[in-house]
Design a protein around this motif. Sequence first.
Motif, PDB file in Angstrom:
ATOM      1  N   GLU C 262     -13.436 -54.780  19.739  1.00 52.29           N
ATOM      2  CA  GLU C 262     -13.530 -55.445  20.749  1.00 52.29           C
ATOM      3  C   GLU C 262     -13.553 -54.194  22.203  1.00 52.29           C
ATOM      4  O   GLU C 262     -14.433 -54.522  22.873  1.00 52.29           O
ATOM      5  CB  GLU C 262     -12.423 -56.507  21.271  1.00 52.29           C
ATOM      6  CG  GLU C 262     -12.151 -57.473  20.588  1.00 52.29           C
ATOM      7  CD  GLU C 262     -11.888 -57.380  18.961  1.00 52.29           C
ATOM      8  OE1 GLU C 262     -11.435 -56.286  18.710  1.00 52.29           O
ATOM      9  OE2 GLU C 262     -11.366 -58.505  18.456  1.00 52.29           O
ATOM     10  N   SER C 266     -16.867 -53.684  24.709  1.00 51.83           N
ATOM     11  CA  SER C 266     -16.860 -53.794  25.982  1.00 51.83           C
ATOM     12  C   SER C 266     -17.819 -53.067  27.027  1.00 51.83           C
ATOM     13  O   SER C 266     -18.118 -53.010  28.051  1.00 51.83           O
ATOM     14  CB  SER C 266     -15.350 -53.810  26.680  1.00 51.83           C
ATOM     15  OG  SER C 266     -14.936 -52.412  26.436  1.00 51.83           O
ATOM     16  N   PHE C 283      -8.678 -59.939  14.964  1.00 51.31           N
ATOM     17  CA  PHE C 283      -9.710 -59.802  16.039  1.00 51.31           C
ATOM     18  C   PHE C 283      -9.014 -60.446  17.139  1.00 51.31           C
ATOM     19  O   PHE C 283      -8.081 -61.400  16.924  1.00 51.31           O
ATOM     20  CB  PHE C 283     -11.077 -60.667  15.512  1.00 51.31           C
ATOM     21  CG  PHE C 283     -11.892 -60.048  14.524  1.00 51.31           C
ATOM     22  CD1 PHE C 283     -12.562 -58.901  14.975  1.00 51.31           C
ATOM     23  CD2 PHE C 283     -11.912 -60.510  13.248  1.00 51.31           C
ATOM     24  CE1 PHE C 283     -13.335 -58.352  14.281  1.00 51.31           C
ATOM     25  CE2 PHE C 283     -12.893 -59.808  12.503  1.00 51.31           C
ATOM     26  CZ  PHE C 283     -13.610 -58.697  12.911  1.00 51.31           C
ATOM     27  N   SER C 285     -10.170 -62.846  18.741  1.00 51.74           N
ATOM     28  CA  SER C 285     -10.396 -64.489  18.738  1.00 51.74           C
ATOM     29  C   SER C 285      -9.614 -64.985  17.852  1.00 51.74           C
ATOM     30  O   SER C 285      -9.984 -66.153  17.545  1.00 51.74           O
ATOM     31  CB  SER C 285     -11.781 -64.525  18.783  1.00 51.74           C
ATOM     32  OG  SER C 285     -12.161 -63.960  17.243  1.00 51.74           O
ATOM     33  N   VAL C 308      -9.142 -56.376  26.620  1.00 52.30           N
ATOM     34  CA  VAL C 308      -9.256 -57.016  25.469  1.00 52.30           C
ATOM     35  C   VAL C 308      -8.265 -56.322  24.427  1.00 52.30           C
ATOM     36  O   VAL C 308      -7.324 -55.452  25.109  1.00 52.30           O
ATOM     37  CB  VAL C 308     -10.432 -56.637  24.873  1.00 52.30           C
ATOM     38  CG1 VAL C 308     -11.864 -57.376  25.433  1.00 52.30           C
ATOM     39  CG2 VAL C 308     -10.957 -55.338  24.512  1.00 52.30           C
ATOM     40  N   ASN C 310      -7.285 -55.374  20.405  1.00 52.85           N
ATOM     41  CA  ASN C 310      -8.063 -54.779  18.968  1.00 52.85           C
ATOM     42  C   ASN C 310      -7.037 -54.628  17.938  1.00 52.85           C
ATOM     43  O   ASN C 310      -5.802 -54.587  18.117  1.00 52.85           O
ATOM     44  CB  ASN C 310      -8.795 -53.757  19.552  1.00 52.85           C
ATOM     45  CG  ASN C 310      -8.407 -52.400  19.762  1.00 52.85           C
ATOM     46  OD1 ASN C 310      -7.083 -52.475  19.792  1.00 52.85           O
ATOM     47  ND2 ASN C 310      -9.019 -51.556  20.219  1.00 52.85           N
ATOM     48  N   GLN C 377     -16.747 -60.895  21.884  1.00 52.12           N
ATOM     49  CA  GLN C 377     -16.009 -60.935  21.044  1.00 52.12           C
ATOM     50  C   GLN C 377     -16.606 -61.340  19.633  1.00 52.12           C
ATOM     51  O   GLN C 377     -17.591 -61.107  19.307  1.00 52.12           O
ATOM     52  CB  GLN C 377     -15.121 -62.698  21.485  1.00 52.12           C
ATOM     53  CG  GLN C 377     -14.478 -62.246  22.584  1.00 52.12           C
ATOM     54  CD  GLN C 377     -13.288 -61.546  22.395  1.00 52.12           C
ATOM     55  OE1 GLN C 377     -12.545 -61.754  21.311  1.00 52.12           O
ATOM     56  NE2 GLN C 377     -12.662 -60.598  23.226  1.00 52.12           N
TER      57      GLN C 377
END
Lengths: 554, 360, 427
Positions: C262, C266, C283, C285, C308, C310, C377
Amino acid sequence: MFGTVAAYPRWSWWMSLGLFLAVSLGGWTRVTAQTVETSPSIPSLRELVNRLPEAQDEEARRALLMHIAAGGDAATERVFAALERGALYVDRRSRTVVEGSRKGSRYLLTDVLTGEALGEAGRRDVRRIPVDNRLRAELRTVQALGALEARDPTVRQAAISTLLGSSDPEVHKAFERRRGVEPEAALRSSLDVALAIFALGGHDPKAFSAALNTLEGRSEENVRTALRQFSARSDVLESQQVRAQRLLERAENRLRWLARLEALFFGLSLGSVLLLSAVGLAITFGVMGVINMAHGELIMLGAYTTWALQQLLPTQPGIALLLAIPTAFFVAGGVGLALERGVIRFLYGRPLETLLATFGISLILQQLVRSLFSPLNRSVSSPEWLAGAWEIVPGLALTYNRLAILGFSLLVFAALLSLMKYTRFGLQVRAVAQNRAMARALGVRSQRVDALTFALGSGVAGIAGVALTQLTNVGPNLGQAYIIDSFLVVVFGGVGNLWGTLVAAFSLGIANKALEPMVGAVLAKILLLIALILFLQRRPQGLFPRRGRQEEQG
Amino acid sequence: MSSSPGNSPFLHRATIAFFLGLALWVPVANLLLPAESPLALSSYSVSLLGKYLCLALLALALDLLWGYAGLLSLGHGAFFALGGYAMGMYLMRQIGTRGVYGDADLPDFMVFLDWSELPWYWWGFDSFPFAMLMVLLVPGVLALVFGWLAFRSRVTGVYFSIMTQAMTYALMLAFFRNEMGFGGNNGLTDFKDLLGFDLHADSTRCALLVVTALTVLGSYMLCRRLLATRFGAVVTALRDQEGRVRFLGYSVASYKLVVFVLSAMLAGVAGALYVPQVGIINPGEFQPLNSIEIAIWVAVGGRGTLVGAMLGAFVIAAVETLLTAQFPEAWLFALGALFLLVTLFLPRGLLGLWERRGHG
Amino acid sequence: MLYRLYQPIFFVVALTLAAMASRAQEGEPIRVGVLHSLSGTMAISETTLKDTVLMLVEQQNARGGLLGRPLEAVVVDPASDWPLFAEKARELLVRERVDVVFGCWTSVSRKSVLPVFEELNGLLFYPVQYEGEESSQNVFYTGAAPNQQAIPAVDYLMNQGVQRWVLAGTDYVYPRTTNKILQAYLAQNGVAEDDILVSYTPFGHSDWQSIVAQIKRFGGAGKKTAVVSTVNGDANVPFYKELANQGISAADIPVIAFSVGEEELSGIDTAPLVGHLAAWNYFMSVEEDVNYDFIDEWLAYIGDDDRVTNDPMEAHYIGFNLWAAAVEKAGTADPSAVQEAIIGVSVPNLSGGMATMLPNHHITKPVLIGEILDDGQFQVVWETPAAVAGDAWSDYLPGSRNLMADWTDPVRCGNYSTEENRCLGAD
């Protein structure tokens, strides 16, 4: 090797979806027909979409997707596009399917059918409807089958290209149907090729010979695969097999030649990058004799300018990119001017000290960018008109961004050259470079010329940065990657000679790309460096020596 | 630069006293004094001091070349790293069957990348004298070949700098390659012992520091003696007026070559002493940035003074240790500013400052 | 010989150190070292991990610390300089007397500090996926070993019908080892040598034209082709850009990456990357409440909603909690005791399962395959049915096939040869 700790039933239906997608397309149309027949009333698109999360197994999901496609609703396109992007979510509060886009840690929801805003949701309120490459490919096939009948011929051509690799009988039928009614000659011949591929894979010996005739002179990937498979078959005439083999060899030969042409283009493209990054240095180092180790950071500033302009114009990346060219020129030129006035002018005649001082500046600029914008790379997007490639013939495609940069580098070079040759300023620059005292005596304000020349070289570095955003990372280390190469290009070309820089950049680019397939990327670079060092040790003046004031230094 | 501050007898004596003192004090402070004593030295500080000493030797090597012969090499890190690799190869061979795979013939990194036999250029590194010979020869021969080609065509000034930079860059790329057989990016590490002494023992560490301090001192004396001879006078003259020296009939290229080779060998020795003390050698040492940093040590201390170069290395390395611990963001700003300020306002470095005050 | 001379002094020093250590038990803070680069090239990735550890320490203190003692973080900056890593590790262990260290990213930094941790008997939690072929008594590997990332990823692609393979990597030890393992694994699964293309590029490689064209030609042979990418860091952006421009989409030739997460995405315009894959053990997500909690805490701690999470952050989350649980279990933060206590300890991971510390100092992890979406994502498209136990020594490399690591009795060895029934490399 696999220890058992926990299981994830959530994914079982998803893995089975994979299985479903592997089934041929012919299967699903039949199933669709059944589903439609058995459903008591015709449900609306919205109802169908809302059923997506309930479709827990392959059959149900597949039926549902086909159902949606068969409905022919105008919003179907929207639903499929959102699904393909992975932008469909289940709103867990209302249990409806919505389109979502992430904004920070929140999600902006919109109605997938109408595009109407539905407010925000937190991470826990939504669940994404999964999509993977197979589903995407499937959706694409469905869409392409529809597009075969589109009014716009380019859309039809795209659809044919999408479907070309398929071995599905449904696609075969669709191609045959279309061939019968297609008005465009070019598209008819594309369809002929597609049908010939099907014929070679079929079992009608009479069709083989006609198919081979059609494929004569073609070298597309799918054609070659069909020929390869055909020549490996055991149930066909040997003479036809030999013919297929010959066609295949010819196609592959053609590709080999095209690959060489392609490598030449790659070399020119690499050369254009080298030229762009070095041409500013050819002015500051070549003409003025200033060793500017911060040259790379001026390139970096140009790249960050592009990023900043794209932040200001988020919807217009292309316009931002074009605007960035003059802006970066003035930003980097301005910084260059400040450097010359603040530091470099005190160090004229002491090249090694200049080297160290400008190196210090480069460290400061790097860390400044790191502290101001974060050490992370910044994302600069490419405008549509720079994406993709120009396919000259099948097997030879030149990417638009590289072509644009090649053209742009030549443009910048020509502009600089005419500036130096045909303007009063250029004349003064050359006069100061050749004989400062004499130039001053004749009324040239040498200090002003120095400052402006340095600003010009720096500004060109900024322009190079704009171009590089289309190829590589925009980050604090951007400049360092180019500084050593740039110096070598200028020295190799012959200091003080713009044409030399041009020749040096392109010959190094082409040599690198010619070596790369033979010895690999790493060794190619090393060998080239060694060759360059050895060359310069024999001829320190480079390819095209010219006398200038830098000759004084010992 | 008629009266170089390096020649001041006071500074000279102080330098000798400093290195001798270090060699005597460190073992006592680390091994004999109890840990709570304010004069005690932790093993951490010993390895830090050892590292600084190696960097000082490297700076000395560059000062000999830049300060006296006027040739700024931006590839001195390469000679340093080559010396380090020669020592590292010896240390790797000393591991023997104590590697993780217990393979007597191959270093670990070759075992898991599936090398079947030891490459020829690793032969002989089991022997300490051979390895020490290579510490001198490999950088020496590279400098000889490079210098011979360069000086013959009268490559000087910034051209020499740029080409040496390209050289270290090419070597960095080469050593990063795993197929070169030098451990690629990971380099050589996990050394066990040197001449049978455990490298992780405090006593070995102190002994290494003493050897390093004496080597730096010896090299300093050697350079000083050399520069005091006729040879030294010619070299210095060459820096100031190359054309005239050539006109007088001296073979400029040969003089430059001798200094370049000697300087490269000293850098190699510095690398060889550095590796057992920091415990790793890898291609990062070839980075052009590292080589430019050496130049700034010399410039900060005062070039053409020998003592100044060593002082510069010590001061900057110590500042780096301090800043990277306290204000990591500030380190590059400080280093960059140092480059600027020294070149603009302190052309003769810290020693120049000291000298000016002494005269005033 | 010097050693013998000074032995009595050593003894005295050791005694005083021991005395100080016992004094430290009473209410004094437990010291947690953080050894991540905050400047230089690796700062991009490692700064986040430093912040993660600081957040975890803060949270633990809010829960009352450990054993009634507060935790205190000690941060140093090894500046992406490998010898400096060893120096700073020594500083943490000797001068700062930390009880545990969380740190390192690159393999070379771990290799550089390893002898220091073994010499001074420290504890290091290493949070990044790596090439395996190592198990130290003093290091706990909370990132993935090759069998927890590379092999399941290839399994997934084989199930997707991939028959031809491009192994593209940056030329350093991790890609080299991973590719060696994958080549052996693919050969075992009947993939012909002609169907594998291996390609290495230098660090920071930016001109991918020739290699992408080569991949395109290689993939044009009529068999489904995939690229397994161990391309490192900065070289990825130009690589993906070139792929997109030469018209290679994920539908034609998918690229599965092992070091693009992630955070890396970015900094990339992800639109042309949609559908390309990555294999990780976590992840952002992942749709689990424990993950949402972690994300909320992280965003609140860092004060930026656009950040984010990771995989290496999850590894530190697991590592920190494993260590804390082991300290509670052992009743002391003493490294030797924690080393004993931690084996077999389980804590929740962020994907809804449990992570267990194994006797080989690796942990159990699920393997997830994610596809890149245009919001930067990953969409999880496949997951191993059960968590995979990390394997220190690959079964697919000839040199390590017969090796195993087990830090419990009676083996107590990081490289035990099951062939010779002895611990290799011991004197």
